[in-house]
Design an enzyme around this catalytic site. Structure first.
Site, PDB file in Angstrom:
ATOM      1  N   TYR A  31       0.270  -2.772 -10.406  1.00  0.00           N
ATOM      2  CA  TYR A  31       0.180  -2.060 -11.555  1.00  0.00           C
ATOM      3  C   TYR A  31       0.498  -1.068 -13.146  1.00  0.00           C
ATOM      4  O   TYR A  31       0.882   0.161 -13.223  1.00  0.00           O
ATOM      5  CB  TYR A  31      -0.881  -0.631 -10.687  1.00  0.00           C
ATOM      6  CG  TYR A  31      -1.427  -0.569  -8.940  1.00  0.00           C
ATOM      7  CD1 TYR A  31      -3.013  -1.707  -9.697  1.00  0.00           C
ATOM      8  CD2 TYR A  31      -1.086  -0.946  -8.169  1.00  0.00           C
ATOM      9  CE1 TYR A  31      -3.673  -1.318  -8.264  1.00  0.00           C
ATOM     10  CE2 TYR A  31      -1.949  -0.843  -7.328  1.00  0.00           C
ATOM     11  CZ  TYR A  31      -3.341  -1.321  -6.647  1.00  0.00           C
ATOM     12  OH  TYR A  31      -4.152  -1.787  -6.240  1.00  0.00           O
ATOM     13  N   CYS A  39      -2.771   9.032  -9.863  1.00  0.00           N
ATOM     14  CA  CYS A  39      -3.044  10.406 -11.166  1.00  0.00           C
ATOM     15  C   CYS A  39      -4.714  10.957 -10.302  1.00  0.00           C
ATOM     16  O   CYS A  39      -5.733  12.125 -10.825  1.00  0.00           O
ATOM     17  CB  CYS A  39      -3.351  10.023 -12.166  1.00  0.00           C
ATOM     18  SG  CYS A  39      -5.139   8.106 -11.558  1.00  0.00           S
TER      19      CYS A  39
HETATM   20  N1  SAH Z   1       2.078   2.143 -14.556  1.00  0.00           N
HETATM   21  C1  SAH Z   1       1.546   1.631 -15.556  1.00  0.00           C
HETATM   22  C2  SAH Z   1       0.118   1.943 -15.943  1.00  0.00           C
HETATM   23  C3  SAH Z   1      -0.570   2.979 -14.549  1.00  0.00           C
HETATM   24  S1  SAH Z   1      -1.978   2.652 -14.759  1.00  0.00           S
HETATM   25  C4  SAH Z   1       2.334   2.909 -16.424  1.00  0.00           C
HETATM   26  O1  SAH Z   1       2.730   3.842 -16.553  1.00  0.00           O
HETATM   27  O2  SAH Z   1       1.963   2.970 -17.399  1.00  0.00           O
HETATM   28  C5  SAH Z   1      -3.078   1.511 -13.660  1.00  0.00           C
HETATM   29  C6  SAH Z   1      -3.163   0.248 -14.094  1.00  0.00           C
HETATM   30  O3  SAH Z   1      -3.625  -0.534 -13.276  1.00  0.00           O
HETATM   31  C7  SAH Z   1      -4.027   0.552 -15.242  1.00  0.00           C
HETATM   32  O4  SAH Z   1      -3.429  -1.361 -16.201  1.00  0.00           O
HETATM   33  C8  SAH Z   1      -5.100  -0.655 -15.096  1.00  0.00           C
HETATM   34  O5  SAH Z   1      -5.321  -1.938 -15.982  1.00  0.00           O
HETATM   35  C9  SAH Z   1      -4.186  -1.365 -13.628  1.00  0.00           C
HETATM   36  N2  SAH Z   1      -5.233  -2.140 -12.503  1.00  0.00           N
HETATM   37  C10 SAH Z   1      -6.314  -1.697 -12.056  1.00  0.00           C
HETATM   38  N3  SAH Z   1      -6.925  -2.254 -11.660  1.00  0.00           N
HETATM   39  C11 SAH Z   1      -5.898  -3.681 -11.091  1.00  0.00           C
HETATM   40  C12 SAH Z   1      -5.740  -4.452 -10.045  1.00  0.00           C
HETATM   41  N4  SAH Z   1      -6.425  -4.763  -8.891  1.00  0.00           N
HETATM   42  N5  SAH Z   1      -4.180  -5.107 -10.043  1.00  0.00           N
HETATM   43  C13 SAH Z   1      -4.398  -4.639 -11.111  1.00  0.00           C
HETATM   44  N6  SAH Z   1      -3.916  -4.196 -12.336  1.00  0.00           N
HETATM   45  C14 SAH Z   1      -4.802  -3.109 -12.026  1.00  0.00           C
END
Ligand code: SAH
Length: 447
Positions: A307, A404
């Site tokens: 993620y 979060c």
């Molecule tokens: N680690 C990053 C983003 C965290 S937010 C930071 O600190 O900026 C969570 C992220 O998960 C988002 O970018 C969202 O697009 C992604 N996301 C949501 N569902 C997902 C999934 N099933 N597989 C991979 N990524 C996903």
């Protein structure tokens, strides 16, 4: 107790969304906008089987935690919930909520480390998405509806956003541009979108439209340029013609500038596209990432950053790490992540676009070795299948979980425990002062 009864009540607790709670004849009564220690006269609004709601009509004895409310739309806009109490008390409430939720749902037997409090509890957000009111004013949806409460200058946003909002509203009114109506699905303007790089001063302005063109767009651009000069790096139109609550459509048309902005996070120059996730509080994201790095001890390790958004957590550790693999589902964010690696001369990181569970399973089948897995899922948390792949498949030394939503974190903590990972330490970090939200970062180790 009946509706419209006038009761006297002392507030002894506060709910996650900032409502005071007191007991009346043994029944819990929620009284919004009160603080622990308040004694109030309240009118009963609704009585349920085990609890009731009331509205404070008079404060007989004010709590020592009360502060003067400095926002005219507080408690109407659906954003802040803690403007009536001091920030220190808000941090205590968040600390307790994290502790209690982890205890109750996660069966965790020890307390979190002290919350990392914010340095600024106002004007910290780097992103805003304002719905447009029928008269062109910008604001926020009221708590439980899509009625727009006008508020161009939100205290959580930088001053630049208020200036941009003003320019936009004047532009809409001068050119009589139609506003989207959810019931008829007619009208053009849906949302106004701003992103700001706190470290670089760069600004992105977006207009979400139900159509393909914005009339007189160059006039809007000119006014924004006059105000922001070189800091204005992008004006985009986001096309959203669907009948949906999802704010952004899939397509962006750049009408001015490069279509993205830069910011700097933990020393990493980050490119941010309209659709990419980027932590909304830059100063506190740095503290969060620092804590995550302290837990991960990335030195010489192979890191899997699930993620990963625009790659920021993994990239902030890449210089010490042996390798970084990031996984993210939004393709433009993955593109940003790759470019971010290149621009920061990071050659030991690669990024995969896909669902975290699927990608993890594939990486595991491919025999990829990881020492540390970082999990930073959206609010719904991780799928059990993903936790299983991570804990039993990769079996890393450490898992660093950034969350979060403490309820789903607590659930996942109990699952990781079953899969042989023990929670060693956890720390709440306040990325969202004045709102009900709080971030938590956790260190798990293999038992
Ligand atoms: N680690 C990053 C983003 C965290 S937010 C930071 O600190 O900026 C969570 C992220 O998960 C988002 O970018 C969202 O697009 C992604 N996301 C949501 N569902 C997902 C999934 N099933 N597989 C991979 N990524 C996903």
């Amino acid at each position: 107790m009946n509706k419209n009864d006038i009761i006297e009540i002392t507030v002894t607790d506060i709910s996650a969304d900032g409502s005071g709670i007191g007991k009346y004849n043994g029944m819990a009564v929620f009284v919004p906008l009160t603080a622990v220690g308040d004694s109030v006269v309240a009118r009963v609004l609704k009585v349920k089987k085990n609890y009731a709601f009331a509205k404070a009509e008079q404060i007989i004895h004010p709590s020592e935690h009360r502060t003067n409310i400095d926002c005219s739309v507080f408690n109407r806009c659906g954003g802040c919930v803690f403007r009536h109490i001091d920030y220190r008390t808000e941090c205590d409430i968040k600390q307790n909520r994290v502790a209690q939720t982890m205890r109750r749902i996660g069966k965790v037997q020890f307390d979190p480390k002290p919350i990392i409090a914010a340095t600024n509890s106002n004007r910290y957000r780097n992103k805003a998405l304002y719905p447009v009111a029928p008269n062109g004013e910008l604001g926020f949806y009221s708590k439980r509806s899509h009625r727009v409460i006008p508020c161009g200058d939100c205290l959580l946003h930088p001053k630049e956003f208020a200036d941009a909002a003003d320019i936009f509203t004047n532009f809409v009114q001068k050119h009589n541009i139609s506003v989207y109506d959810e019931t008829t699905q007619r009208g053009l303007l849906r949302h106004f979108y701003l992103r700001y790089g706190f470290k670089t001063g760069e600004i992105m302005v977006g207009v979400v439209i139900n159509g393909s063109e914005l009339p007189e767009a160059d006039q809007l651009v000119n006014r924004l340029k006059t105000k922001f000069g070189d800091n204005l790096k992008s004006v985009i139109l986001n096309i959203n013609t669907k009948n949906t609550n999802v704010v952004l459509g899939d397509k962006n048309v750049t009408v001015y500038g490069r279509g993205y902005i830069y910011d700097i996070l933990c020393g990493v120059k980050v490119r941010i596209s309209p659709q990419s996730f980027y932590q909304v509080n830059n100063a506190m994201a740095e503290k969060l990432y620092k804590k995550a790095a302290e837990y991960a001890e990335p030195d010489g390790k192979n890191i899997l950053d699930l993620y990963c958004g625009a790659g920021t957590i993994g990239l902030s550790m890449a210089h010490e790490a042996k390798s970084v693999i990031g996984v993210e589902i939004i393709s433009s964010a993955v593109k940003d992540a790759r470019i971010n690696a290149g621009q920061n001369n990071i050659t030991n990181a690669r990024f995969i676009c896909g669902d975290a569970s699927d990608a993890a399973e594939k990486l595991e089948n491919d025999g990829i070795l990881t020492d540390v897995v970082i999990l930073d899922p959206p609010r719904k948390g991780c799928d059990e299948s993903l936790l299983k792949t991570v804990a039993l498949g990769f079996a890393p030394q450490k898992i660093v979980y950034v969350s979060c939503d403490v309820a789903t974190l607590a659930r996942d903590t109990a699952i990781l425990e079953q899969f042989g990972f023990e929670l060693k330490e956890y720390t709440p970090v306040d990325l969202f002062p004045r709102t009900a939200h709080v971030e938590t970062v956790c260190l798990f180790e293999k038992k």
